[in-house]
Scaffold this motif. Sequence first.
Motif, short mmCIF file in Angstrom:
data_model
loop_
_atom_site.label_atom_id
_atom_site.label_comp_id
_atom_site.label_asym_id
_atom_site.label_seq_id
_atom_site.Cartn_x
_atom_site.Cartn_y
_atom_site.Cartn_z
N ALA A 1 14.97 34.23 -52.91
CA ALA A 1 14.91 32.80 -53.24
C ALA A 1 15.60 31.95 -52.17
N ILE A 2 16.70 32.45 -51.60
CA ILE A 2 17.34 31.74 -50.49
C ILE A 2 16.38 31.69 -49.30
N HIS A 3 15.75 32.84 -49.03
CA HIS A 3 14.74 32.89 -47.97
C HIS A 3 13.67 31.84 -48.23
N LEU A 4 13.15 31.80 -49.46
CA LEU A 4 12.09 30.86 -49.80
C LEU A 4 12.57 29.41 -49.70
N PHE A 5 13.81 29.16 -50.13
CA PHE A 5 14.40 27.82 -50.04
C PHE A 5 14.41 27.35 -48.59
N LEU A 6 14.86 28.21 -47.69
CA LEU A 6 14.92 27.86 -46.28
C LEU A 6 13.53 27.70 -45.68
N GLU A 7 12.63 28.59 -46.06
CA GLU A 7 11.26 28.56 -45.55
C GLU A 7 10.53 27.29 -45.98
N LEU A 8 10.58 26.99 -47.28
CA LEU A 8 9.92 25.79 -47.78
C LEU A 8 10.60 24.52 -47.29
N GLY A 9 11.92 24.59 -47.12
CA GLY A 9 12.63 23.46 -46.55
C GLY A 9 12.12 23.15 -45.16
N LEU A 10 12.00 24.18 -44.33
CA LEU A 10 11.48 23.98 -42.97
C LEU A 10 10.08 23.36 -43.02
N VAL B 1 16.65 50.26 -38.81
CA VAL B 1 16.03 50.11 -37.50
C VAL B 1 15.68 48.63 -37.30
N PRO B 2 16.12 48.02 -36.20
CA PRO B 2 15.81 46.60 -35.98
C PRO B 2 14.31 46.33 -36.06
N SER B 3 13.95 45.27 -36.75
CA SER B 3 12.54 44.91 -36.91
C SER B 3 12.44 43.42 -37.18
N ARG B 4 11.39 42.82 -36.68
CA ARG B 4 11.13 41.41 -36.95
C ARG B 4 10.81 41.17 -38.42
N ALA B 5 10.41 42.22 -39.14
CA ALA B 5 9.96 42.09 -40.52
C ALA B 5 11.05 42.37 -41.55
N LEU B 6 12.30 42.55 -41.13
CA LEU B 6 13.38 42.78 -42.09
C LEU B 6 13.74 41.48 -42.81
N PRO B 7 14.13 41.55 -44.08
CA PRO B 7 14.56 40.34 -44.79
C PRO B 7 15.80 39.69 -44.17
N ILE B 8 16.66 40.50 -43.57
CA ILE B 8 17.85 40.00 -42.88
C ILE B 8 17.90 40.63 -41.50
N ASP C 1 33.24 27.69 -31.67
CA ASP C 1 34.30 28.17 -30.79
C ASP C 1 34.11 29.58 -30.27
N GLU C 2 33.02 30.26 -30.69
CA GLU C 2 32.77 31.62 -30.26
C GLU C 2 31.35 32.01 -30.64
N VAL C 3 30.97 33.25 -30.25
CA VAL C 3 29.71 33.84 -30.69
C VAL C 3 30.05 35.07 -31.51
N SER C 4 29.42 35.22 -32.68
CA SER C 4 29.77 36.31 -33.58
C SER C 4 28.51 37.03 -34.06
N GLU C 5 28.54 38.37 -34.05
CA GLU C 5 27.42 39.17 -34.54
C GLU C 5 27.41 39.13 -36.07
N LEU C 6 26.41 38.48 -36.62
CA LEU C 6 26.33 38.32 -38.07
C LEU C 6 24.91 38.56 -38.55
N TRP C 7 24.81 39.03 -39.79
CA TRP C 7 23.50 39.16 -40.42
C TRP C 7 23.05 37.80 -40.94
N CYS C 8 21.77 37.51 -40.78
CA CYS C 8 21.21 36.21 -41.17
C CYS C 8 19.94 36.42 -41.99
N ILE C 9 19.65 35.47 -42.88
CA ILE C 9 18.40 35.47 -43.61
C ILE C 9 17.25 35.21 -42.64
N ASN C 10 16.24 36.06 -42.64
CA ASN C 10 15.12 35.98 -41.69
C ASN C 10 14.04 35.05 -42.25
N TYR C 11 14.34 33.76 -42.31
CA TYR C 11 13.51 32.83 -43.09
C TYR C 11 12.30 32.29 -42.35
#
Length: 306
Positions: A88-97, A166-173, A182-192
């Motif tokens: 639903a967060i994914h969908l919220f971001l997707e529909l928002g865009l 395994v890294p993939s463009r089709a993962l949910p995150i 102030d920096e760059v940080s390796e973080l998981w993100c919603i793939n919206y």
Amino acid sequence: MAHYKNRLICFLDVLGYSAMVEKLGIEEVYTKYSQFVDVARNQVFFGTPENYEGPKTNFEISEIVSDSILLVSHDVDDVASTNNFIGAIHLFLELGLANGFMFRGGVNQGDIIFDEVRKIFLSKEFNDLAKFEPRINAPVCVIFEKAKSIIFSSLFGFKLQEIGVVPSRALPIVKWSVPLKDEVSELWCINYTFFCSGEQVSAAIEYLAGDLAKQENFISYLGFLGALPETALSLGENRTVGTFVRVMKSRSGMRVFFVNESGGIVGGPIQWGFPSVFIEPPEDVTIHVDSESNQVGFNVVGRWAD
């Protein structure tokens, strides 16, 4: 007053909200909001298992105040319900865009006190989200370390949580080098953006023109996603619904859409819930097309969770 224990909490902020209100007026902004908020609240992103008996809505709490959005999950012990929340967060971001809104924010996990009558919401983990959100210098929704374990296990299963995915463009995150103030940080993100059209993404880039840093970082994010591997399923030639199927899977269901050879969207997306929650997302997904009706069906092979 209700005390909710151990819930996922999402906080989102609308980028460029003040300029949007100044340009369009609050009535037009409300109209645009209402076009997708209810959909994200009630529509199931991945589909639900056939034996699902969990909550009928995606959020236990959903509150919107001006440019701030607060979303709280139901009990995280239910895998399908947790996946519904992330979807639903994914969908919220997707529909928002798609409707001209760009967000940044994060997902945390913790306890909440909520007085619906007095509109009092208290949570240490929400405070952490609210403090961190302004540091994010790109339109992404990041996953806090505290929430990563339950999200990983719900989406991918305990085995993949331990050995990694395994890294993939089709993962949910997806894991990205997120630019902070102030920096760059390796973080998981919603793939919206996975289900967004090229036209919608181009409009989103243009929307960010007033903030060149965020615009450049969003373009960098899209480039990162585009470089990830992805396996699309072929429908064969001369099918009116499309040439390829792009699939995003979880343990409880999957979401698919149809694209032509150039990547243009020609159908979907549609949701397909599995018969039951799998131990991990099924690797073996095959497509069958009815020769007369041209209807598309899917077969998946995997091990069900007990």
